[in-house]
Structures are given as C-alpha cells and as structure tokens.
Design a protein around this motif. Sequence first.
Motif, short mmCIF file in Angstrom:
data_model
loop_
_atom_site.label_atom_id
_atom_site.label_comp_id
_atom_site.label_asym_id
_atom_site.label_seq_id
_atom_site.Cartn_x
_atom_site.Cartn_y
_atom_site.Cartn_z
N ALA A 56 -2.79 4.07 0.92
CA ALA A 56 -1.36 4.12 0.67
C ALA A 56 -1.13 4.55 -0.76
O ALA A 56 -1.87 4.16 -1.65
CB ALA A 56 -0.72 2.77 0.92
N PRO A 57 -0.14 5.35 -1.08
CA PRO A 57 0.80 5.95 -0.15
C PRO A 57 0.17 7.13 0.59
O PRO A 57 -0.62 7.87 0.02
CB PRO A 57 1.94 6.43 -1.04
N LEU B 284 5.61 1.38 0.19
CA LEU B 284 5.23 0.46 1.26
C LEU B 284 6.41 -0.43 1.55
O LEU B 284 7.35 -0.54 0.75
CB LEU B 284 4.07 -0.43 0.81
N CYS C 268 -0.24 1.10 5.82
CA CYS C 268 -1.41 1.52 5.09
C CYS C 268 -2.60 1.39 6.03
O CYS C 268 -2.46 0.91 7.15
CB CYS C 268 -1.61 0.69 3.82
N ASP C 269 -3.77 1.81 5.58
CA ASP C 269 -4.92 1.79 6.48
C ASP C 269 -5.91 0.69 6.15
O ASP C 269 -7.07 0.77 6.48
CB ASP C 269 -5.63 3.15 6.46
N HIS D 226 -4.07 -5.21 -1.78
CA HIS D 226 -4.69 -4.32 -0.80
C HIS D 226 -6.15 -4.06 -1.15
O HIS D 226 -6.59 -4.29 -2.27
CB HIS D 226 -3.91 -2.99 -0.74
N HIS E 105 7.66 7.26 -0.71
CA HIS E 105 6.28 6.90 -0.38
C HIS E 105 6.01 5.40 -0.55
O HIS E 105 4.85 4.99 -0.65
CB HIS E 105 5.31 7.69 -1.26
N LEU F 26 2.92 6.16 6.18
CA LEU F 26 3.80 5.13 5.62
C LEU F 26 4.94 4.83 6.55
O LEU F 26 5.36 5.69 7.30
CB LEU F 26 4.31 5.56 4.26
N CYS G 238 -7.69 1.36 0.17
CA CYS G 238 -6.39 1.58 0.80
C CYS G 238 -5.86 2.96 0.42
O CYS G 238 -5.83 3.32 -0.76
CB CYS G 238 -5.40 0.51 0.37
#
Length: 143
Positions: A105-106, A90, A113-114, A99, A88, A110, A103
């Motif tokens: 993530a995870p 980045l 991230c958004d 970030h 998971h 992956l 965010c």
Amino acid sequence: MTTPTPLEPLIAITPPAIGCAATGCPGTVAVQWRRRLTDAELADALALEQHRRETAAAEADPSGPPPDFGPMPTSADYTRAVYACGRHALSLDLAAHVHAATCTAPGAALPGCDCTPEPLPGEQPPTTPDTVTLPTGWVVPAP
C-alpha cells in the motif's frame, strides 16, 4: 538599559519533501500510516544504533560507571511512516494498524493492502493470570 533581542535559531531545520508513496503520484500528502522496517532498513537502523552506543561509550567519563544501554532493539521496536495523498489513502481502520514491511500500500487495490496488519494493542488477548489471590477480607462480587 537595553532591550534584549530574541535569540536567532542556531540551525534552521527544513523538513524533507514528503510525497505520496504511490509510484509516480505527485499528490500532496493527506494521510499516513506505519509499517515495519524491511530487513535492509532494520540492518541500517541497528548499525546506526550500534555506532551511537560506541560513540557514547567512547565519550563517557572513564572515572564513572560505563553506560548501560540495555539490549539492542529488535524489529518490533521500529516502524516507518508511509505517506499518501487522499486518492491513495488506506481506510482509517487499516491506517490505525502497523503494517508488514512488505505491504504494497498504496497500490492499485486500495483502499486495502496486501498484508495482514498487526492487531491493535486493545485487540490482543489479555495476559491476566487464570487465578488471582485476593487480600484477606476481599471478595469478588457475583456476576
């Protein structure tokens, strides 16, 4: 003459169990990156800082000058670590950035991230003045 013995530690500190931030993942942590605090986390951090300042002021020597703490920290002063297993993680490039607090993530998308991560310090435009006055006798070499 006696041989001194090493001192025993007064407090044994055990780090908290840190696991992968992916929902339901039992993976062992392999990587970490940073994100900004959410509004609730920031409120907690600021309340803790305010309590620390009040305690320090109450315990300060009344015959001396009062403690000077400076301004309260802002959201730009805090980050929170996010941990992930290798599955998971980045990408290294994304992990170098800070970030957004939101965010996800995870996550399933992956290795991305958004959020739009903050630029690295070297990526920000320099804040040099448009003109520089050099001391007398100094010259700028021709490019």
